[in-house]
Design a protein around this motif. Structure first.
Motif, short mmCIF file in Angstrom:
data_model
loop_
_atom_site.label_atom_id
_atom_site.label_comp_id
_atom_site.label_asym_id
_atom_site.label_seq_id
_atom_site.Cartn_x
_atom_site.Cartn_y
_atom_site.Cartn_z
N LEU A 1 0.82 -1.21 0.00
CA LEU A 1 0.00 0.00 0.00
C LEU A 1 0.86 1.26 0.00
O LEU A 1 0.53 2.25 -0.66
N GLN B 1 -3.03 -4.20 -7.78
CA GLN B 1 -4.19 -3.86 -6.96
C GLN B 1 -5.15 -5.04 -6.85
O GLN B 1 -5.74 -5.28 -5.80
N HIS C 1 -6.56 -0.65 3.37
CA HIS C 1 -6.89 -1.12 2.02
C HIS C 1 -8.29 -0.65 1.63
O HIS C 1 -8.51 -0.21 0.48
N TYR D 1 -8.23 2.95 0.56
CA TYR D 1 -7.31 3.31 -0.52
C TYR D 1 -8.11 3.83 -1.71
O TYR D 1 -9.02 3.17 -2.21
#
Length: 493
Positions: A440, A452, A478, A481
């Motif tokens: 990340l 990804q 995550h 993100y």
């Protein structure tokens, strides 16, 4: 006022030969020395197109200061020496002159210049400009004006500098303007610019991944095939243009592949293969089949991956590169793993390792600069992962991430994502979360749908383990993100 034109920057006196550099070449021929330069570049992850002509220009004093890529290579070759020790002038004495004088009338010497010194005789390579090189943009190059025109053709409008980290457009000047002019037959400057376009697109992908590059790279590919349609002044130039267009098609295909556009990638690889078959270019054919095998594996067509990898090996055998054959054996191993054929996979892996251990050779293709210990381990990890052997997979993925040259940011992120997924499936959620957090952190610099997607799969595996150390932090980060931040002039903003 009269219109500006590119003025000649020919010196009032001949350039001073670089005798120090000539002594360093010793008894080797210029071509032999150029091969050593290219090999040294591969050792440190640089890409330079050094040939006998470039060596001759340096020794003749035409290149008074090398670009930054060549500087790193020369200092690697001759540790402990400075540019001055190698016979070059200090960078501060030449930096930026060509840009200031290319469209200006001749003038007297500026403060600090020597009367009669050639203005811009060696404008240093700007590391932020992915298209600039010592050959095509050298103001004293006999084809400088043509080269400058082509250089602009490989960029879209909006400024003369395309900073690598900005992922600025990599396309043609407006098509309408080009359509009004009759096609001009291509020469050596066009071939050189095309080859440099391939190198720079690969360099940007190494550092930033494919997602921000793919659509911008399509325009240079159209430009390349337009050059082929226009014809070339010589057969040797035509051969270079075909090889360059084929390699560019593969590079654009890889950008499509890595950003999840499998149909586009397949089309570009097929175009490269057709170009290779038309010109009898075995090296290009092997490269096209190599990438086709990789794509087939990722697209869930493992039997096609095996066949394409075997076809690539047949094309590559006469080329004399064990490293290329090693990579192609790994492509075959990936296909066998996708077929759940452990025996076939292990045989191909053993062959890949044995070929790799034979070492590098001058016959190794330039595009293989990424292939070293890290990539070998990373591809082996993917094989074991496909076979469900998570322990072996995580061991090889960790080895790959640790061995990777820092220059290849995308690959570091890829191997670490592979490690995170393998650890999660192996039942080590805390270590998986730690690796996932490292990925990340890298995604601010790397744009790759493939990476990804891998990370999203890891997050799903870790969902039942939220209470394990670090897992909740990874899952939360995550989930929040939003994609990579825009980058400008070398870093995120």
């Amino acid at each position: 006022m009269t219109s500006s034109t590119v003025t000649s920057s020919q010196p009032d006196r001949p350039p001073r030969p670089n005798l120090a550099f000539r002594r360093l070449r010793g008894p080797r021929s210029p071509a032999e020395f150029a091969a050593l330069v290219r090999r040294a570049a591969r050792e440190i992850g640089e890409r330079v197109s050094c040939d006998a002509r470039y060596v001759g220009r340096v020794e003749a004093g035409e290149i008074r200061c090398p670009n930054y890529a060549y500087e790193r290579v020369f200092l690697h070759m001759f540790p402990g020496r400075t540019l001055t020790d190698l016979g070059f002038v200090p960078r501060s004495s030449v930096r930026g002159r060509a840009a200031r004088t290319a469209v200006a009338a001749p003038r007297g010497p500026a403060p600090g210049e020597t009367a009669g010194e050639p203005h811009g005789a060696a404008e240093p390579y700007d590391p932020r400009d992915p298209w600039q090189n010592d050959h095509a943009n050298h103001p004293n190059h006999p084809n400088h004006e043509e080269s400058d025109v082509l250089r602009r053709a490989f960029m879209t409008g909006g400024g003369a500098t395309v900073a690598a980290a900005t992922l600025a457009p990599l396309g043609l000047a407006p098509a309408a303007a080009a359509a009004d002019r009759p096609p001009r037959r291509a020469g050596a400057p066009e071939a050189m610019a095309l080859e440099e376009a391939v190198r720079r697109i690969r360099l940007l992908d190494d550092r930033h991944g494919a997602d921000g590059l793919y659509r911008r790279a399509a325009a240079p590919l159209r430009a390349a095939y337009a050059l082929l349609d226009a014809g070339a002044t010589r057969q040797t130039t035509a051969d270079r243009l075909h090889a360059g267009a084929g390699e560019l098609a593969i590079s654009v295909g890889w950008l499509a592949h890595d950003s999840g556009r499998f149909d586009d990638a397949r089309s570009h690889y097929a175009e490269a293969l057709a170009t290779a078959r038309m010109t009898g270019d075995a090296g290009l054919e092997a490269h096209a089949f190599c990438n086709t095998a990789f794509l087939a594996r990722d697209a869930g067509r493992p039997r096609e991956a095996v066949r394409a990898a075997q076809a690539a090996q047949r094309a590559a055998r006469p080329l004399g590169s064990d490293r290329l054959l090693s990579l192609l054996a790994l492509r075959e191993a990936g296909g066998w793993a996708g077929l759940a054929d452990r025996t076939g996979c292990e045989r191909a892996l053993a062959r890949a390792q044995a070929l790799f251990e034979r070492g590098r050779a001058d016959a190794d293709p330039e595009w293989m600069s990424f292939y070293g210990e890290a990539e070998l381990a990373g591809l082996e990890a993917q094989c074991w992962s496909a076979l469900g052997d998570w322990r072996r997979a995580s061991r090889q993925a960790r080895r790959a991430a640790q061995a990777q040259d820092p220059h290849f940011t995308r690959n570091i992120a890829l191997y670490t994502a592979e490690l995170a997924d393998d650890l999660a499936r192996e039942g080590r959620p805390d270590e998986a979360a730690e690796a996932g957090l490292r990925v990340l952190a890298l995604l601010d610099q790397v744009q790759s749908s493939r990476i990804q997607g891998m990370l999203a799969g890891t997050a799903r595996v870790l969902l039942p383990h939220r209470r394990a150390s670090g897992v909740a932090e990874f899952l939360d980060r995550h989930a929040s993100y939003k994609g990579p931040r825009p980058v400008r002039d070398g870093g995120p903003v």
